[in-house]
Design an enzyme around this catalytic site. Structure first.
Site, mmCIF file in Angstrom:
data_model
loop_
_atom_site.group_PDB
_atom_site.id
_atom_site.type_symbol
_atom_site.label_atom_id
_atom_site.label_comp_id
_atom_site.label_asym_id
_atom_site.label_seq_id
_atom_site.Cartn_x
_atom_site.Cartn_y
_atom_site.Cartn_z
ATOM 1 N N LYS A 3 0.858 -1.174 0.000
ATOM 2 C CA LYS A 3 0.000 0.000 0.000
ATOM 3 C C LYS A 3 0.899 1.231 0.000
ATOM 4 O O LYS A 3 1.474 1.598 1.019
ATOM 5 C CB LYS A 3 -0.909 -0.009 1.233
ATOM 6 C CG LYS A 3 -2.002 1.066 1.213
ATOM 7 C CD LYS A 3 -1.535 2.341 1.840
ATOM 8 C CE LYS A 3 -2.593 3.427 1.763
ATOM 9 N NZ LYS A 3 -2.022 4.773 2.000
ATOM 10 N N GLU A 26 9.245 15.897 16.076
ATOM 11 C CA GLU A 26 9.754 15.708 14.720
ATOM 12 C C GLU A 26 9.045 16.680 13.778
ATOM 13 O O GLU A 26 7.828 16.630 13.614
ATOM 14 C CB GLU A 26 9.542 14.274 14.257
ATOM 15 C CG GLU A 26 10.148 13.995 12.898
ATOM 16 C CD GLU A 26 9.988 12.553 12.474
ATOM 17 O OE1 GLU A 26 10.940 11.990 11.921
ATOM 18 O OE2 GLU A 26 8.895 11.991 12.699
ATOM 19 N N SER A 57 4.445 7.746 10.860
ATOM 20 C CA SER A 57 4.410 8.508 12.105
ATOM 21 C C SER A 57 4.163 7.603 13.304
ATOM 22 O O SER A 57 3.578 6.516 13.193
ATOM 23 C CB SER A 57 3.303 9.564 12.038
ATOM 24 O OG SER A 57 2.020 8.959 12.075
ATOM 25 N N CYS A 112 13.458 10.451 8.420
ATOM 26 C CA CYS A 112 13.271 10.053 9.816
ATOM 27 C C CYS A 112 14.558 10.160 10.614
ATOM 28 O O CYS A 112 14.516 10.264 11.840
ATOM 29 C CB CYS A 112 12.703 8.645 9.887
ATOM 30 S SG CYS A 112 13.612 7.448 8.907
ATOM 31 N N GLY A 132 1.555 4.466 13.869
ATOM 32 C CA GLY A 132 2.120 3.200 14.322
ATOM 33 C C GLY A 132 1.372 2.631 15.513
ATOM 34 O O GLY A 132 1.101 1.417 15.587
#
Length: 496
Positions: free
Chosen positions: A194, A400, A248, A303, A252
């Site tokens: 996906k 972040e 993110s 990341c 998660g």
């Protein structure tokens, strides 16, 4: 859109994404709805891809399950490895086309797309192509109980899980997909991919190359759609044995909860707020340009971006001056332009989020030494930004941002900077710059991070484990250890 940038190959490859790949066939979605895909450098819509739903996921999972139990399971390990190697060769042959798709779709400069994203994808596939013939079990001597028969012959088998759902983020989409499918296929699983709704284009061409390489129908499937529909259906599906997700932390956590229906395996590569530490004895000629690359490469949409820079007070001003100079020298522009050194952020929404963080820091008294604003009249660009005098509790320093925003903080002692470095719920990457060998190893041991670089930043290799501590995720990608994420361990005991 410039005709010189929008080549015929690019037009042809964009067209491929108008359908999904299920069971070896290019098919339409069960819905009539589509998703508009934008060029983030201009804001123009360049493609419309199917907005799939749970029915499409059902078809893809069924195809993957059928392939897993069929011809794919009968191939030898060597045959699986040869197919992976052949796919790597085909990607290499079509590298420029894939790089153009990545640049157009994700906004990154064409050079980064070609020599980081695509090149590392090839390397990962070739690395895992060597592993199918080396996935083995052990023979284990049985000592207990000695008074209940025997002797015994005991051994272990390492077997594939089944169907793996691969949920891919929008930054470096090809490489992120390959990091998941390569170990999954090497271990003998089948996959349903996906892609992010913002960046599906390169995955369509990857699917074409999978078929050309000769993989059996249904081994590789991909379904386009939104996370709350296609992603959720994949995570909740009872016939999916594992989910591999990059994205993110909040998503998660949602995936973990949603996967409990059949207790499927989950591996997560989540966010980071990586500290980059420059001591007084560091080689500034190397540390400063590396620190600039650590945060401004890929527009900061990484990341492991080195977003928290700590510089010893004795060299703090030199480091600040060097980073400001480096930031101001970066040429922004459309990724497909060869002269561009930094491209656009992925969307208007994300651009506004990044600017919101900068505005927050400004309101809290931070000093914006360079950048801090939107760049250009079109697209979703943000200037490379350097901040100092940031409050220790500021969200800019703790959350972040996923954009080209660097905070620089002075420190005085090793203990002080170690505490600062570890004062985060992330733990994905970190770097230490020093000529003191003892200090380098002390810091590497003490920093709570999945990887620590010494006198370099973000050096990667397909054989190196990649993953995080704390809320930066579960499990590892690349490396031999990642294969365990895609295998079951079975014990067999035979009474002789």
């Amino acid at each position: 859109m410039s005709a010189t940038l929008f080549s015929e190959d690019l037009k042809t490859n964009i067209k491929k994404a108008e359908r999904m790949l299920i069971g070896g066939e290019w098919v339409d979605s069960a819905t009539a709805e589509t998703i508009a895909v934008e060029d983030p450098a201009t804001g123009a819509v360049v493609a419309s891809v199917p907005a799939g739903d749970a029915r499409d996921v059902d078809r893809a999972v069924d195809a993957a399950r059928t392939a897993f139990r069929g011809r794919w399971s009968r191939l030898t390990p060597q045959e699986r490895g040869l197919l992976l190697w052949r796919l790597a060769d085909l990607i290499e042959e079509r590298a420029q086309e894939l790089a153009e798709l990545e640049s157009l779709d994700a906004g990154m400069p064409i050079g980064e797309a070609r020599y980081v994203d695509v090149a590392f994808s090839i390397d990962i596939l070739r690395y895992y192509a060597g592993w199918p013939t080396k996935i083995t079990g052990d023979t284990i001597p049985v000592s207990f109980p000695t008074n209940f028969g025997g002797p015994y012959h005991a051994y272990t088998l390492r077997e594939p899980l089944g169907v793996v759902g691969c949920i891919v983020p929008w930054n470096l989409p090809l490489m992120m997909a390959v990091k998941k499918i390569a170990p999954a296929l090497a271990a003998g699983n089948t996959v349903v991919v996906k892609p992010a709704e913002q960046t599906p284009l390169s995955i369509a061409l990857l699917g074409e190359l999978v078929l050309e390489a000769g993989f059996p129908d249904g081994v590789f499937n991909y379904v386009t759609g939104y996370g709350e529909t296609v992603g959720a259906a994949l995570v909740e599906h009872p016939d999916v044995n594992k989910i591999s997700f990059t994205g993110s932390g909040s998503t998660g956590k949602t995936i973990i909860k949603a996967s409990t229906g059949n207790l499927k395996r989950v591996s997560l590569e989540l966010g980071g707020k990586s500290p980059n530490i420059i001591f007084a004895d560091a080689d500034l000629g190397k540390a400063i340009p590396s620190a600039a690359l650590a945060i401004f490469a890929c527009q900061g949409e990484s990341c492991v971006a080195g977003s928290r820079l700590y510089a010893h007070r004795s060299v703090f001003q030199d480091v600040v001056d060097g980073l400001v100079e480096a930031a101001e020298s970066i040429q922004l522009g459309r990724g497909l332009e060869a002269t561009s050194q930094m491209g656009a952020l992925i969307s208007a929404e994300h651009r506004d989020r990044v600017i919101g963080f900068i505005d927050l820091a400004r309101s809290e008294g931070a000093e914006i030494l360079t950048g801090g604003t939107v760049w250009g009249e079109n697209g979703y660009f943000v200037e490379p930004t350097v901040l100092t005098n940031v409050r220790p509790d500021s969200r800019v320093l703790r959350e972040e941002i996923f954009g080209p925003v660097l905070t620089i903080v002075p420190f005085d002692t090793e203990d002080e900077v170690l505490e600062l470095a570890n004062d985060t719920h992330y733990g994905l990457g970190a770097a230490v710059w020093t000529r003191d060998l003892g200090r380098a190893h002390r810091m590497a041991r003490a920093i709570e991070s999945g990887q620590v670089w010494i006198n370099c930043y973000q050096t990667v290799d397909a054989a190196l484990p990649f993953g995080g501590y704390k809320q930066s995720g579960w499990g590892r990608e690349t490396c031999k250890e990642s294969l365990d994420e895609y295998l079951e361990l079975k014990t067999v005991v035979v009474g002789l």
